[in-house]
Design an enzyme around this catalytic site. Structure first.
Site: not given
Ligand code: ZN
Length: 318
Positions: A21-22, A213, A215, A246, A255
């Site tokens: 996803r990310d 979470h 990065h 992002c 990440n």
């Molecule tokens: Zn993220």
């Protein structure tokens, strides 16, 4: 040292893989649905039990993840493996429920500017959407997760107000979410910022189950994990190979890397249930899929005690 597990009961750390996803979200070239599902399946085989698998945002907004339902269908579901889908609104919640996600994650930025850039709506409007779809999750008996993006700083606004973070967490809790994920969308987290944010949330919402979470934008992602371990946080989100970014935040990079994270956790005496060799093999496969080198280090160097032969290194001359 306090970063080590205090007791055997305290030893398990849940690693949530967000790569599909990310990690994939900002990739321009479409990654075939079968490849996405095959990577998740390989990670399940490696012992990964938690995924932010995909997103049920509008396919037009994020074409890369337009195949969310199909990915879910191709994953070999297993008891004990949690597949989370990102959900922006009631329509997304219905799609996510039909695709049989285990968890629906709402996503709101603690920075008004980033929220507008990312979701094209205000924090309040995003929370209203959450209030609308939370009952849908309940109706289908699906666990809710509340993600706070730019929780530790915003590239447009700088320091993020802790009141904004608390307001969002409060709305999540009121809607029935207990799982709260604090996202360091653009790598602005530092140990002191994380500590004060986590402490403020715990003070006001002691029942919140916090995941972090990070990065690695400024190179201290795993240092933030060490600090999180000291704070007693036992869930971290990471991406295979350190992929990620992002599209709605300038300068955002990958990440923290799942294999490097798991390597660190195991070396510190934590258990993840994950086979690190298999995990590294998946990360190398992601590199092949992406046709480029990814930032992950463990997959290139291997185990700490993997010995090299002296003949394999070039000798210095003279
Ligand atoms: Zn993220």
């Amino acid at each position: 040292m306090s970063y080590a597990p205090a007791s055997p009961q305290d030893r398990f750390v849940l690693v949530t893989e967000v790569g599909t996803r990310d990690g994939f979200q900002s990739e321009k070239e479409f990654i075939p649905t079968e490849v996405k599902a095959a990577l998740i399946n390989a990670l399940i085989d490696a012992g990964v039990t938690s995924f932010e698998a995909t997103s049920f945002v509008s396919p037009r907004a994020v074409p890369q993840l337009a195949d969310a339902a199909k990915v879910m269908e191709l994953v070999h579901r297993k008891p004990g493996v949690r597949l989370t889908g990102l959900v922006p609104n009631a329509r997304g919640a219905e799609r996510a429920a039909a695709a049989k996600v285990d968890m629906m994650a709402c996503f709101v930025s603690a920075s008004e500017t980033h929220c507008q850039a990312n979701l094209n709506k205000s924090i309040d409007a995003a929370l209203l959407d959450y209030a609308e779809f939370a009952p849908i999750a309940k109706q289908y008996n699906i666990t809710l997760r509340g993600a706070v993006a730019t929780a530790f700083g915003c590239p447009f606004e700088g320091e993020v107000s802790i009141d904004n973070v608390l307001k969002i967490v409060g709305a999540y809790m009121a809607g029935g979410a207990r799982h709260i994920s604090l996202g360091d969308t653009t790598g602005m987290a530092t140990p002191p910022v994380v500590t004060r944010t986590v402490e403020a949330i715990r003070k006001q919402f002691p029942e919140a189950m916090i995941a972090l979470h990070f990065h690695n934008t400024r190179g201290i992602g795993l240092a933030n994990v060490m600090n999180g371990l000291e704070l007693g946080i036992r869930e971290y989100e990471s991406s295979f190979g350190g992929l990620g970014g992002c599209p709605f935040a300038p300068g955002a990079t990958g990440n923290i890397c799942t294999e490097d994270l798991v390597y660190l956790l195991h070396e510190c005496g934590y258990e993840t249930g994950i086979n690190l060799d298999q995990l590294a093999a998946v990360a190398r496969r992601v590199q092949e899929v992406m046709h480029r080198d990814l930032p992950g280090q463990y997959m290139k160097s291997g185990a700490r005690l993997k010995l090299s032969s002296l003949e394999s290194v070039r000798r210095a001359v003279g």
